[in-house]
Design a protein around this motif. Sequence first.
Motif, PDB file in Angstrom:
ATOM      1  N   ARG A   1      39.928  40.215  40.594  1.00  0.00           N
ATOM      2  CA  ARG A   1      40.564  41.065  39.584  1.00  0.00           C
ATOM      3  C   ARG A   1      41.765  41.807  40.175  1.00  0.00           C
ATOM      4  O   ARG A   1      42.821  41.913  39.550  1.00  0.00           O
ATOM      5  N   LEU A   2      41.608  42.337  41.383  1.00  0.00           N
ATOM      6  CA  LEU A   2      42.719  43.044  42.045  1.00  0.00           C
ATOM      7  C   LEU A   2      43.886  42.120  42.342  1.00  0.00           C
ATOM      8  O   LEU A   2      45.036  42.493  42.159  1.00  0.00           O
ATOM      9  N   VAL A   3      43.591  40.924  42.799  1.00  0.00           N
ATOM     10  CA  VAL A   3      44.656  39.963  43.149  1.00  0.00           C
ATOM     11  C   VAL A   3      45.390  39.500  41.888  1.00  0.00           C
ATOM     12  O   VAL A   3      46.610  39.394  41.887  1.00  0.00           O
ATOM     13  N   ARG A   4      44.666  39.254  40.828  1.00  0.00           N
ATOM     14  CA  ARG A   4      45.295  38.792  39.584  1.00  0.00           C
ATOM     15  C   ARG A   4      46.127  39.859  38.913  1.00  0.00           C
ATOM     16  O   ARG A   4      47.044  39.544  38.169  1.00  0.00           O
ATOM     17  N   ARG A   5      45.791  41.108  39.156  1.00  0.00           N
ATOM     18  CA  ARG A   5      46.527  42.209  38.537  1.00  0.00           C
ATOM     19  C   ARG A   5      47.963  42.277  39.024  1.00  0.00           C
ATOM     20  O   ARG A   5      48.840  42.795  38.382  1.00  0.00           O
ATOM     21  N   ARG A   6      48.253  41.755  40.172  1.00  0.00           N
ATOM     22  CA  ARG A   6      49.593  41.845  40.765  1.00  0.00           C
ATOM     23  C   ARG A   6      50.482  40.793  40.249  1.00  0.00           C
ATOM     24  O   ARG A   6      50.599  39.824  39.976  1.00  0.00           O
TER      25      ARG A   6
END
Length: 148
Positions: free
Chosen positions: A143-148
């Motif tokens: 989720r954190l990686v996709r948010r960028r």
Amino acid sequence: MSETTAPTGSATSMTPTATSGRARAARIALRSLQVLLALFYGIASALPKLIAHPSAVESFDRIGWGSGAMYTIGALELAGGVALLIPVLQSVAATALSALMVGAFIVQLTAFDGQNAATPLILIVPLALIAWARRDHNKDLVRLVRRR
């Protein structure tokens, strides 16, 4: 014994408090294991490589990899040790360190005639446990990686 009474002391009669107490103890034990492994990788394993301790230099010269590989592996071990303490990275770090230990095992067998080859294998066991137990954090990381 009648059909309406349940035997006492069975696993089915555990109270929620006993179950939550065991879960808490398991979390504490797992976290303690992570801290111990992080200290091992940071101090006992990475530090000698990063400060070019003569024993580390000799080992890497013996296998023909030189100082570049020594510093790289030391940095990877240090990063993995630190990442074992960061909740969102715990599972990935344990998996990556396990892969590094597979490489260490192969090097121990081939370049050092099996001397200390058991050490990487022994370290893989708790790392695999951490990777499995903390696998739910992988969703948070994605989720954190996709948010960028």
